[in-house]
Design a protein around this motif. Structure first.
Motif, PDB file in Angstrom:
ATOM      1  N   LEU A   1     -12.397   1.027  -2.172  1.00  0.00           N
ATOM      2  CA  LEU A   1     -11.974   0.407  -0.917  1.00  0.00           C
ATOM      3  C   LEU A   1     -12.392   1.259   0.279  1.00  0.00           C
ATOM      4  CD1 LEU A   1      -8.367  -0.840  -1.763  1.00  0.00           C
ATOM      5  CD2 LEU A   1     -10.386  -2.255  -1.303  1.00  0.00           C
ATOM      6  N   ASP A   2     -12.214   2.561   0.157  1.00  0.00           N
ATOM      7  CA  ASP A   2     -12.575   3.477   1.243  1.00  0.00           C
ATOM      8  C   ASP A   2     -14.068   3.366   1.560  1.00  0.00           C
ATOM      9  OD1 ASP A   2     -12.244   5.462   3.136  1.00  0.00           O
ATOM     10  OD2 ASP A   2     -12.564   7.093   1.713  1.00  0.00           O
ATOM     11  N   ALA A   3     -14.907   3.388   0.512  1.00  0.00           N
ATOM     12  CA  ALA A   3     -16.353   3.293   0.718  1.00  0.00           C
ATOM     13  C   ALA A   3     -16.748   1.919   1.236  1.00  0.00           C
ATOM     14  CB  ALA A   3     -17.077   3.596  -0.594  1.00  0.00           C
ATOM     15  N   TYR A   4     -16.065   0.891   0.764  1.00  0.00           N
ATOM     16  CA  TYR A   4     -16.373  -0.491   1.177  1.00  0.00           C
ATOM     17  C   TYR A   4     -16.143  -0.669   2.675  1.00  0.00           C
ATOM     18  CZ  TYR A   4     -16.231  -5.609   1.217  1.00  0.00           C
ATOM     19  OH  TYR A   4     -16.468  -6.952   1.490  1.00  0.00           O
TER      20      TYR A   4
ATOM     21  N   ALA B   1      -1.568   1.762  -8.582  1.00  0.00           N
ATOM     22  CA  ALA B   1      -1.222   2.844  -9.509  1.00  0.00           C
ATOM     23  C   ALA B   1      -1.081   2.348 -10.935  1.00  0.00           C
ATOM     24  CB  ALA B   1       0.070   3.517  -9.050  1.00  0.00           C
ATOM     25  N   THR B   2      -0.903   1.010 -11.123  1.00  0.00           N
ATOM     26  CA  THR B   2      -0.742   0.457 -12.473  1.00  0.00           C
ATOM     27  C   THR B   2      -2.079   0.185 -13.157  1.00  0.00           C
ATOM     28  OG1 THR B   2      -0.663  -1.819 -11.635  1.00  0.00           O
ATOM     29  CG2 THR B   2       1.425  -0.614 -11.769  1.00  0.00           C
ATOM     30  N   ALA B   3      -3.174   0.343 -12.416  1.00  0.00           N
ATOM     31  CA  ALA B   3      -4.498   0.083 -12.998  1.00  0.00           C
ATOM     32  C   ALA B   3      -4.845   1.135 -14.038  1.00  0.00           C
ATOM     33  CB  ALA B   3      -5.555   0.069 -11.905  1.00  0.00           C
TER      34      ALA B   3
ATOM     35  N   ARG C   1      -5.521   8.225   2.521  1.00  0.00           N
ATOM     36  CA  ARG C   1      -6.399   9.387   2.601  1.00  0.00           C
ATOM     37  C   ARG C   1      -5.728  10.511   3.377  1.00  0.00           C
ATOM     38  NH1 ARG C   1      -9.017   9.113  -1.674  1.00  0.00           N
ATOM     39  NH2 ARG C   1     -10.763   7.665  -1.806  1.00  0.00           N
ATOM     40  N   LEU C   2      -5.067  10.157   4.472  1.00  0.00           N
ATOM     41  CA  LEU C   2      -4.401  11.167   5.279  1.00  0.00           C
ATOM     42  C   LEU C   2      -3.316  11.887   4.485  1.00  0.00           C
ATOM     43  CD1 LEU C   2      -4.039   9.294   8.688  1.00  0.00           C
ATOM     44  CD2 LEU C   2      -5.520  11.227   8.190  1.00  0.00           C
ATOM     45  N   LEU C   3      -2.633  11.148   3.619  1.00  0.00           N
ATOM     46  CA  LEU C   3      -1.550  11.721   2.822  1.00  0.00           C
ATOM     47  C   LEU C   3      -2.017  12.250   1.472  1.00  0.00           C
ATOM     48  CD1 LEU C   3       1.197   9.026   3.535  1.00  0.00           C
ATOM     49  CD2 LEU C   3       0.861  11.221   4.663  1.00  0.00           C
ATOM     50  N   ARG C   4      -3.320  12.105   1.209  1.00  0.00           N
ATOM     51  CA  ARG C   4      -3.934  12.531  -0.060  1.00  0.00           C
ATOM     52  C   ARG C   4      -3.327  11.806  -1.266  1.00  0.00           C
ATOM     53  NH1 ARG C   4      -3.668  17.710   2.662  1.00  0.00           N
ATOM     54  NH2 ARG C   4      -5.752  18.435   3.182  1.00  0.00           N
ATOM     55  N   TRP C   5      -2.858  10.606  -1.028  1.00  0.00           N
ATOM     56  CA  TRP C   5      -2.347   9.778  -2.122  1.00  0.00           C
ATOM     57  C   TRP C   5      -3.526   9.114  -2.821  1.00  0.00           C
ATOM     58  CZ3 TRP C   5      -2.545   4.562  -3.447  1.00  0.00           C
ATOM     59  CH2 TRP C   5      -1.613   4.142  -4.415  1.00  0.00           C
ATOM     60  N   PRO C   6      -3.562   8.983  -4.125  1.00  0.00           N
ATOM     61  CA  PRO C   6      -2.468   9.213  -5.097  1.00  0.00           C
ATOM     62  C   PRO C   6      -2.457  10.610  -5.706  1.00  0.00           C
ATOM     63  CG  PRO C   6      -4.264   8.107  -6.186  1.00  0.00           C
ATOM     64  CD  PRO C   6      -4.698   8.281  -4.747  1.00  0.00           C
ATOM     65  N   ASP C   7      -3.416  11.500  -5.293  1.00  0.00           N
ATOM     66  CA  ASP C   7      -3.435  12.857  -5.883  1.00  0.00           C
ATOM     67  C   ASP C   7      -2.142  13.600  -5.594  1.00  0.00           C
ATOM     68  OD1 ASP C   7      -6.008  12.393  -6.797  1.00  0.00           O
ATOM     69  OD2 ASP C   7      -6.936  13.140  -4.978  1.00  0.00           O
ATOM     70  N   VAL C   8      -1.574  13.365  -4.400  1.00  0.00           N
ATOM     71  CA  VAL C   8      -0.313  14.006  -4.017  1.00  0.00           C
ATOM     72  C   VAL C   8       0.738  12.900  -3.859  1.00  0.00           C
ATOM     73  CG1 VAL C   8       0.883  15.397  -2.292  1.00  0.00           C
ATOM     74  CG2 VAL C   8      -1.527  15.853  -2.823  1.00  0.00           C
ATOM     75  N   PRO C   9       1.838  12.973  -4.602  1.00  0.00           N
ATOM     76  CA  PRO C   9       2.887  11.977  -4.443  1.00  0.00           C
ATOM     77  C   PRO C   9       3.381  11.900  -2.996  1.00  0.00           C
ATOM     78  CG  PRO C   9       3.265  13.296  -6.400  1.00  0.00           C
ATOM     79  CD  PRO C   9       2.151  13.959  -5.654  1.00  0.00           C
ATOM     80  N   LEU C  10       3.745  10.721  -2.542  1.00  0.00           N
ATOM     81  CA  LEU C  10       4.152  10.548  -1.143  1.00  0.00           C
ATOM     82  C   LEU C  10       5.319  11.445  -0.773  1.00  0.00           C
ATOM     83  CD1 LEU C  10       3.852   6.671  -0.729  1.00  0.00           C
ATOM     84  CD2 LEU C  10       2.268   8.449   0.047  1.00  0.00           C
ATOM     85  N   GLU C  11       6.229  11.686  -1.675  1.00  0.00           N
ATOM     86  CA  GLU C  11       7.393  12.503  -1.343  1.00  0.00           C
ATOM     87  C   GLU C  11       7.017  13.985  -1.196  1.00  0.00           C
ATOM     88  OE1 GLU C  11       7.344  11.758  -5.833  1.00  0.00           O
ATOM     89  OE2 GLU C  11       7.074  10.627  -3.969  1.00  0.00           O
TER      90      GLU C  11
ATOM     91  N   GLY D   1      -6.893   6.010  -8.113  1.00  0.00           N
ATOM     92  CA  GLY D   1      -7.997   6.771  -7.506  1.00  0.00           C
ATOM     93  C   GLY D   1      -9.314   6.030  -7.395  1.00  0.00           C
ATOM     94  N   PRO D   2      -9.896   5.524  -8.510  1.00  0.00           N
ATOM     95  CA  PRO D   2     -11.202   4.852  -8.429  1.00  0.00           C
ATOM     96  C   PRO D   2     -11.182   3.607  -7.540  1.00  0.00           C
ATOM     97  CG  PRO D   2     -10.694   5.477 -10.687  1.00  0.00           C
ATOM     98  CD  PRO D   2      -9.448   5.700  -9.904  1.00  0.00           C
TER      99      PRO D   2
END
Length: 392
Positions: free
Chosen positions: A324-327, A311-313, A380-390, A318-319
């Motif tokens: 990583l997901d595609a890799y 998240a600090t990048a 991906r299951l939690l839709r992070w980072p688009d949706v905060p974990l909480e 996201g990118p």
């Protein structure tokens, strides 16, 4: 005219029509005899009676073709034995011929109208019954067990293995352009495998199909037929990721329909979160992800601990997470990853290096790959980072 001759005409016409009940003629032949003699047309009450007989034929399952054949055959057979024809007066014969033709024309029109109105009523009743059955089965509980017999009447044997398919389309199946899909799919599947009829309807914009599943081939067939139906109903619109479906577990018993339905809905949701490209997803293949989500505290900790530093990048996580997901999805092949993301191999290599720097772990190292891949899937299951974990 001799009643025995009229009776013989009716019986001969019934044979011509394939053995239908000559009683469907009612009093039509004596009326035609009178019309041929007087030259009159059929009266309103007589036409109403023809319409009622058309309705009765539809309710009795008599084909419209056979019904019309009965009446037309009766007319030409009657013509041969009419007294006015035997007398041979050309003027009277011509007038009688016109009267018989008009009577046949008017009667057939009334028959067809009555037949179609009755068929429409039957169709509405059957559709209402099917919808009620569909809603009851998806609701589950004791009421679902009580409709096993009604389901069998519609061709769905719930005592044998069956499954539920749920499909999503980008236009939704409530859209006017997709309204023909449920009926098309039913026709495509009826008797196609296991000699059983499916029940297909739309619920909350999703296409839901309850079908007989005696083996894996039957399950595969439903997905294949759905793809074909969408391609035919929406030319050019069924390609790519415009639709996706999921199939719940194969189970027996009316109460298991809800179980399979919920599994299919859950699998469809997981497939969207995981960005799976498989057209028809098997719920059984996604059980591991469902298990993963049951321990939310552990999943949250996995994502935070393993991937949190991304998240600090610059540009956010996201990118890099997408890379990583595609890799991992391409088996750790950088060239395939680049093609999947429409990037250069150099860009992919740079992103993997940034991940290594931020996380202090090498995503290409087999020893660290399992943990990192599991964290990516959890994100991906939690839709992070688009949706905060909480909030996930």
């Amino acid at each position: 005219m001799d009643p025995d001759a009229v009776r013989a005409v009716a019986e001969g016409a019934a044979d011509d029509a394939g053995g239908v009940d000559p009683g469907l003629l009612g009093d039509f032949l004596p009326i035609v005899v009178e019309a041929a003699s007087s030259g009159r047309r059929l009266r309103r009450g007589e036409l109403t009676a023809c319409g009622e007989r058309g309705s009765a034929a539809a309710l009795a399952g008599v084909p419209l073709r056979a019904l019309i054949d009965l009446y037309l055959s009766a007319c030409w057979r009657l013509w041969e034995v009419l007294d006015v024809v035997a007398e041979g007066d050309a003027v009277r014969v011509r007038a009688a011929g016109l009267a018989v033709l008009r009577a046949a024309d008017d009667a057939v029109a009334a028959l067809a109208e009555g037949f179609q109105l009755a068929r429409n009523d039957l169709s509405r009743q059957q559709e209402s019954t099917r919808r009620e059955l569909f809603d009851t089965l998806l609701a589950g509980g004791p009421d679902a067990a009580a409709v096993t017999g009604r389901a069998a009447d519609l061709g769905l044997d719930l005592t044998s293995p069956h499954a539920v398919l749920v499909a999503r389309h980008e236009r939704t199946f409530d859209d006017p352009s997709t309204t023909s899909v449920p009926r098309r799919l039913e026709r495509a599947l009826a008797g196609g495998h296991g000699d059983a009829n499916p029940v297909v309807a739309v619920k909350n914009g999703l296409l839901v199909c309850i079908f007989a599943a005696p083996d894996t081939a039957a399950v595969a067939l439903v997905g294949q037929r759905l793809a074909r139906v969408l391609l035919q109903a929406l030319p050019g619109g069924a390609a790519g990721r415009t639709w996706q479906a999921a199939v719940g577990r194969t189970l027996a018993g009316a109460t298991s329909v809800r179980v399979s339905y919920e599994q299919a809905c859950s699998a469809l949701d997981l497939a969207e979160r995981l960005r799976l490209e498989t057209p028809v997803v098997d719920a059984a293949e996604l059980v591991v992800y469902q298990v993963l989500l049951r321990d939310r505290a552990a999943v949250d900790e996995l994502v935070t601990t393993v991937l949190g530093p991304l998240a600090t990048a610059r540009g956010g996580a996201g990118p890099l997470l997408e890379t990583l997901d595609a890799y991992y999805a391409t088996g750790g092949v950088s060239t395939a990853t680049a093609a999947r993301l429409h990037l250069s191999v150099r860009a992919v290599t740079y992103r993997l290096q940034r991940v290594r720097e931020l996380l202090g772990a090498d995503p290409t190292d087999p020893a660290q790959r399992f943990t990192m891949h599991a964290a990516v899937l959890a994100a991906r299951l939690l839709r992070w980072p688009d949706v905060p974990l909480e909030q996930a």
